[in-house]
Design a protein around this motif. Structure first.
Motif, PDB file in Angstrom:
ATOM      1  N   ASP A   4       0.841  -1.196   0.000  1.00 40.26           N
ATOM      2  CA  ASP A   4       0.000   0.000   0.000  1.00 40.26           C
ATOM      3  C   ASP A   4       0.875   1.244   0.000  1.00 40.26           C
ATOM      4  OD1 ASP A   4      -2.453   1.574   0.387  1.00 40.26           O
ATOM      5  OD2 ASP A   4      -1.593   1.970   2.366  1.00 40.26           O
ATOM      6  N   SER A  17      -2.158   4.788   2.015  1.00 43.87           N
ATOM      7  CA  SER A  17      -3.552   5.182   1.822  1.00 43.87           C
ATOM      8  C   SER A  17      -4.128   5.880   3.057  1.00 43.87           C
ATOM      9  CB  SER A  17      -4.410   3.954   1.498  1.00 43.87           C
ATOM     10  OG  SER A  17      -4.034   3.383   0.257  1.00 43.87           O
ATOM     11  N   THR A  29      -8.032   1.913   3.717  1.00 42.44           N
ATOM     12  CA  THR A  29      -7.349   0.729   3.189  1.00 42.44           C
ATOM     13  C   THR A  29      -6.526   0.033   4.269  1.00 42.44           C
ATOM     14  OG1 THR A  29      -7.251   1.546   0.903  1.00 42.44           O
ATOM     15  CG2 THR A  29      -5.591  -0.064   1.557  1.00 42.44           C
ATOM     16  N   VAL A  30      -5.827   0.798   5.077  1.00 45.52           N
ATOM     17  CA  VAL A  30      -4.974   0.202   6.117  1.00 45.52           C
ATOM     18  C   VAL A  30      -5.820  -0.564   7.135  1.00 45.52           C
ATOM     19  CG1 VAL A  30      -3.328   0.671   7.970  1.00 45.52           C
ATOM     20  CG2 VAL A  30      -3.164   1.922   5.804  1.00 45.52           C
ATOM     21  N   TRP A  58       2.195  -7.528   4.242  1.00 49.46           N
ATOM     22  CA  TRP A  58       1.710  -6.247   3.751  1.00 49.46           C
ATOM     23  C   TRP A  58       2.451  -5.118   4.436  1.00 49.46           C
ATOM     24  CZ3 TRP A  58      -0.584  -2.489   6.796  1.00 49.46           C
ATOM     25  CH2 TRP A  58      -1.117  -2.889   8.031  1.00 49.46           C
ATOM     26  N   SER A  61       2.349  -0.523   4.515  1.00 49.92           N
ATOM     27  CA  SER A  61       1.750   0.723   4.067  1.00 49.92           C
ATOM     28  C   SER A  61       2.746   1.848   4.294  1.00 49.92           C
ATOM     29  CB  SER A  61       0.446   1.008   4.819  1.00 49.92           C
ATOM     30  OG  SER A  61      -0.127   2.231   4.389  1.00 49.92           O
TER      31      SER A  61
END
Length: 284
Positions: free
Chosen positions: A44, A47, A51-52, A65, A67
């Motif tokens: 990511d 965001s 989204t997170v 994942w 971010s």
């Protein structure tokens, strides 16, 4: 060796930025697959739209994942490649998702197991969708039909491509100076001298169309980047298909200005019908 271990590990890398509206569908489409030897990596770009929070909720379904700010989709995908462990890697955006039933990856993996080791790029069809998620039509044809045209235009849908891991070891990562056509440039490094392999009777991904992709200005940017990639790889003179694409783009731009967006889309689809093609512009 167990049956699962004998099958290739497939890595799915998803790039997202403010994609909370569609990312869950993408994650669900991976999670529902019966094929167990897979990993999901989501990168990511920092965001701010929820989204997170969605990633945190799905943490147990995601192998890795992160971010943080990045330099665009190719920067995100490169981060994913560095984390990938799979023998084969595919790349999706938050708007994309695996198509069909929960055995799609199982069927895909069985096909990949039979591919010669010297083939680093395999691809299947994808299903084009409008912004509402409604089906338009599948796209993707066998490599012998597009081998020559690929050197002039991106004639493979990247959402349907599986990249063998050693493609990146041999050819390097995505060139992050590209904003739109970095996937074409990467594949051109390989396919200007080697072959790809088409996997028939399989639709791999659903890909949404519309929005900024329908704007002639963005089409022009994509064609300009495609041409830059070609020059990087020794094609000093643009090919006939690229020139025809430029002409079509300017005609569409002129009609857009003259008739407006809606009438232009109707005119373009009328022309498609005359050529025996399915409507596209009025559906997206």
């Amino acid at each position: 060796m167990t049956p699962t271990e004998s099958k290739p590990l497939l890595t799915i890398i998803v790039a997202v930025f403010n994609g909370a509206k569609t990312l869950q569908q993408c994650i669900d489409s991976v999670a529902k697959q019966t094929y167990e030897n897979k990993e999901l990596i989501i990168i990511d770009g920092g965001s701010q739209d929820g989204t997170v929070d969605l990633l945190k909720v799905n943490n147990s379904r995601i192998d890795y994942w992160i971010s943080e700010s990045d330099n665009g989709i190719y920067s995100a995908w490169n981060k994913g490649v560095l984390r990938a462990k799979g023998e084969w890697i595919c790349f999706l955006g938050a708007d994309d998702y695996f198509w069909g039933d929960d055995r799609m990856l199982e069927n895909l993996a069985n096909c990949l197991m039979g591919i010669p080791i010297d083939i680093r790029v395999a691809y299947s069809q994808i299903m084009l969708l409008n912004m509402k998620g409604e089906e338009l039509y599948p796209t993707g044809v066998p490599w012998p039909q597009i081998k020559d045209s690929f050197k002039q235009l991106m004639s493979i849908s990247h959402q349907g491509v599986m990249h063998r891991r050693d493609l990146f070891e041999q050819r390097g990562f995505f060139d992050e100076s590209f904003r739109i056509a970095g996937d074409y440039e990467l594949l051109l490094r390989e396919l200007k001298i080697n072959d790809a392999l088409f996997i028939p009777d399989l639709i791999m991904t659903g890909m949404r169309q519309g929005g900024i992709s329908s704007n002639p200005a963005n089409t022009l940017k994509a064609l300009q980047e495609i041409r830059r990639a070609q020059r990087m790889h020794g094609q000093k003179i643009p090919g006939r298909l690229w020139l025809m694409a430029i002409v079509r783009m300017y005609i569409r731009f002129f009609l857009w200005r003259l008739l407006g967006e809606e009438l232009t889309k109707k005119a373009l689809d009328m022309y498609r019908r005359m050529r025996g093609l399915s409507p596209y512009w009025t559906k997206i």
